[in-house]
Design a protein around this motif. Structure first.
Motif: not given
Length: 212
Positions: A6, A8, A42, A64, A98, A102, A105, A120, A124, A132-133, A181
């Motif tokens: 994934c 970003k 990422c 993405s 986030s 998620a 995704l 991930t 970020s 997010t992960g 992650s």
């Protein structure tokens, strides 16, 4: 091994202070004040995936969510030797949190072929939430490990995940599929695509889905 990474796209963190501006209507950084670039963490995740593929074979897909400009990040991923790319276009001008990212995704991943490993970045480079992960793993009902700096297969149906800690590292054995992650380390510095690979990446098909 079938791996999904994934990606970003974020505002360039190196933007000079004199150029940085806030969009008061959206209470966020003005996307026009600097270039959009792929989040470096990422790219660490993608490099880890590429090294796994180099050693053990398989396929790498990049995905993405964002405005149409995220195509640039996906094309770069293809130039680094990812095999396939998916873009989910979000042109509403607002940055989702986030949890929203998620959920989107996870919905997309359910429409795709099964993966052995979903990666991930550890966080970020804009908001740095690092959530997010973990939320993505929860949405998909999969095991999750954070701050991973090395992944290796364990037989046909398990993975060894090495996690960085404050005092060193520790290893986990996880069943496939799993979510991780990836943190930055000396051995997952992103490779620089060759000119020929950049040209070829711009010719590859890219699957585009709307947010709806």
């Amino acid at each position: 091994m079938n791996i999904l990474v994934c990606l970003k796209q974020i505002l360039d963190p190196e933007v000079p202070v004199r150029d940085f501006a806030i969009d008061s209507s959206g209470l966020q950084a003005d996307p026009a004040c600097a270039n959009q670039v792929t989040n470096i963490f990422c790219e660490n995740a993608l490099e880890s995936a590429l090294q796994l593929k180099d050693l053990h074979g398989g396929k790498i897909t990049v995905i993405s969510l964002g405005p149409e400009s995220v195509e640039d990040s996906l094309r770069k991923g293809l130039a680094m030797k990812a095999d396939e790319a998916f873009m989910i276009v979000n042109n509403n001008g607002q940055l989702p949190d986030s949890a929203a990212v998620a959920k989107v995704l996870a919905t997309a991943i359910r429409k795709m072929e099964p993966f052995d490993l979903i990666l991930t970045g550890r966080e970020s480079g804009d908001w740095g939430a690092g959530q997010t992960g973990g939320i993505l793993a929860e949405e998909l009902g999969l095991p999750f490990t954070a701050f991973v700096d090395e992944v290796s297969p364990e037989g046909d149906d398990r993975l060894i995940l090495r996690q960085q800690t404050d005092s060193g590292w520790q290893k986990f054995s996880a069943p496939k599929p799993a979510v991780a992650s990836i943190t930055n380390s000396d051995h997952n510095l992103p490779r620089i695509p060759k000119t020929r690979d950049i040209i070829m990446a711009n010719r590859k098909p890219l699957t585009t889905w709307t947010l709806e």
